[in-house]
Design a protein around this motif. Sequence first.
Motif, mmCIF file in Angstrom:
data_model
loop_
_atom_site.group_PDB
_atom_site.id
_atom_site.type_symbol
_atom_site.label_atom_id
_atom_site.label_comp_id
_atom_site.label_asym_id
_atom_site.label_seq_id
_atom_site.Cartn_x
_atom_site.Cartn_y
_atom_site.Cartn_z
ATOM 1 N N UNK A 1 0.812 -1.220 0.000
ATOM 2 C CA UNK A 1 0.000 0.000 0.000
ATOM 3 C C UNK A 1 0.848 1.273 0.000
ATOM 4 N N UNK A 2 2.162 1.119 -0.098
ATOM 5 C CA UNK A 2 3.037 2.285 -0.063
ATOM 6 C C UNK A 2 3.222 2.871 1.322
ATOM 7 N N UNK A 3 2.855 2.114 2.354
ATOM 8 C CA UNK A 3 3.034 2.577 3.739
ATOM 9 C C UNK A 3 4.396 2.104 4.229
ATOM 10 N N UNK A 4 5.260 3.045 4.570
ATOM 11 C CA UNK A 4 6.577 2.733 5.103
ATOM 12 C C UNK A 4 6.535 2.806 6.628
ATOM 13 N N UNK A 5 7.195 1.879 7.282
ATOM 14 C CA UNK A 5 7.249 1.877 8.751
ATOM 15 C C UNK A 5 8.683 1.627 9.193
ATOM 16 N N UNK A 6 9.204 2.535 9.997
ATOM 17 C CA UNK A 6 10.575 2.446 10.479
ATOM 18 C C UNK A 6 10.629 2.804 11.958
ATOM 19 N N UNK A 7 11.711 2.401 12.596
ATOM 20 C CA UNK A 7 11.927 2.776 13.988
ATOM 21 C C UNK A 7 13.204 3.585 14.124
ATOM 22 N N UNK A 8 13.219 4.406 15.151
ATOM 23 C CA UNK A 8 14.438 5.050 15.634
ATOM 24 C C UNK A 8 14.710 4.478 17.024
ATOM 25 N N UNK A 9 15.945 4.086 17.260
ATOM 26 C CA UNK A 9 16.333 3.562 18.574
ATOM 27 C C UNK A 9 17.293 4.550 19.229
ATOM 28 N N UNK A 10 16.768 5.487 20.011
ATOM 29 C CA UNK A 10 17.659 6.454 20.669
ATOM 30 C C UNK A 10 18.462 5.800 21.785
ATOM 31 N N UNK A 11 19.647 6.324 21.996
ATOM 32 C CA UNK A 11 20.354 6.032 23.222
ATOM 33 C C UNK A 11 19.820 6.928 24.330
ATOM 34 N N UNK A 12 20.622 7.159 25.347
ATOM 35 C CA UNK A 12 20.191 8.016 26.455
ATOM 36 C C UNK A 12 20.096 9.460 25.973
ATOM 37 N N UNK A 13 18.913 10.035 26.106
ATOM 38 C CA UNK A 13 18.643 11.399 25.649
ATOM 39 C C UNK A 13 18.235 12.244 26.845
ATOM 40 N N UNK A 14 18.749 13.456 26.898
ATOM 41 C CA UNK A 14 18.390 14.373 27.981
ATOM 42 C C UNK A 14 17.036 15.001 27.700
ATOM 43 N N UNK A 15 16.054 14.678 28.521
ATOM 44 C CA UNK A 15 14.713 15.250 28.425
ATOM 45 C C UNK A 15 14.232 15.555 29.836
ATOM 46 N N UNK A 16 13.028 16.106 29.920
ATOM 47 C CA UNK A 16 12.455 16.345 31.232
ATOM 48 C C UNK A 16 12.280 15.063 32.026
ATOM 49 N N UNK A 17 12.071 13.947 31.317
ATOM 50 C CA UNK A 17 11.856 12.666 31.989
ATOM 51 C C UNK A 17 13.152 12.058 32.518
ATOM 52 N N UNK A 18 14.299 12.428 31.946
ATOM 53 C CA UNK A 18 15.568 11.817 32.361
ATOM 54 C C UNK A 18 16.473 12.769 33.141
ATOM 55 N N UNK A 19 16.230 14.064 33.013
ATOM 56 C CA UNK A 19 17.186 15.055 33.542
ATOM 57 C C UNK A 19 17.384 14.911 35.052
ATOM 58 N N UNK B 1 22.452 6.913 18.786
ATOM 59 C CA UNK B 1 22.840 6.572 20.158
ATOM 60 C C UNK B 1 24.307 6.841 20.464
ATOM 61 N N UNK B 2 24.954 7.682 19.664
ATOM 62 C CA UNK B 2 26.360 7.968 19.914
ATOM 63 C C UNK B 2 27.266 6.771 19.724
ATOM 64 N N UNK B 3 26.785 5.760 18.993
ATOM 65 C CA UNK B 3 27.584 4.560 18.758
ATOM 66 C C UNK B 3 27.466 3.506 19.831
ATOM 67 N N UNK B 4 26.457 3.608 20.707
ATOM 68 C CA UNK B 4 26.346 2.658 21.828
ATOM 69 C C UNK B 4 26.123 1.239 21.335
ATOM 70 N N UNK B 5 25.199 1.032 20.407
ATOM 71 C CA UNK B 5 24.922 -0.329 19.929
ATOM 72 C C UNK B 5 26.116 -0.879 19.146
#
Length: 259
Positions: free
Chosen positions: A183-201, A253-257
């Motif tokens: 159907x032309x629907x593309x699905x991808x993921x992003x796998x972030x490493x540790x990111x500074x946000x309000x939830x992690x700060x 992820x800064x090369x973590x994986x």
Amino acid sequence: MRHGQRLAGKVAIVTGIGSGIGQTCALMFAREGACVVGCDIDAAAARATLAIAEQEGLALSGPQSCDLTDPQDVQGLIDFTLSRHAGFDILVNAAAFAAFAWIEEMDYQSQWRKTLTGELDIVFLLCQAAWPHLKQRGGGAIINFASANAWMALEGSPALAHCAGKGGVLAMTRQLALEGGPHGIRANTISPGLVETGATREHLRRDPAFLQAALGKQMLRQRIGQPEDIGWAAVYLASDESAWVTGADFNVDGGAKAG
């Protein structure tokens, strides 16, 4: 501040716009020319993001509060979008909730089940509700967020439920890519490493040893991630530049994986 037209003419739904990666994606997409519809379970946080967009003259609107674990609220988000636009081209599932505890201390209902609902079910529900409209549109881009924790464990992090939820998102997105291909629907993921946000700060401030453990996993050890690092990857996956990219996972992820 960079503005462009990489997403001009596109309509995007972005969840979790109240803070962190979701807020950054919503604003970056609008700055790149997209019309963005956004939501967050925290109505006040959503309104604050909408106010930023208004000050910049960006095309960002939304129903504000939305509980993405409620199928009726999910359908309401789709209906809101369709009431303002002929359709939509991009779905960014940035909203998530996770509880962190070691296995011996984890409560089944309030931590394990709530995390799987808050990381896996909400992606399924919105993808399912959006699917027929993306098919009718002739395709589109779904961007889901896995995590470095879908690939590896981090010393000192009681992330059992989070690892399970994000691993599920990673696997589910591959299947979405398979089902969406005709159907032309593309699905991808992003796998972030540790990111500074309000939830992690705050956690990073309280536990410098955890920060050092995360940096030690990376090849780029000068800093941890920022939401903009993730946002630029999302812009690419939403744009026509990635027209031949589906079923992929982008490790930002800064090369973590790789390490």
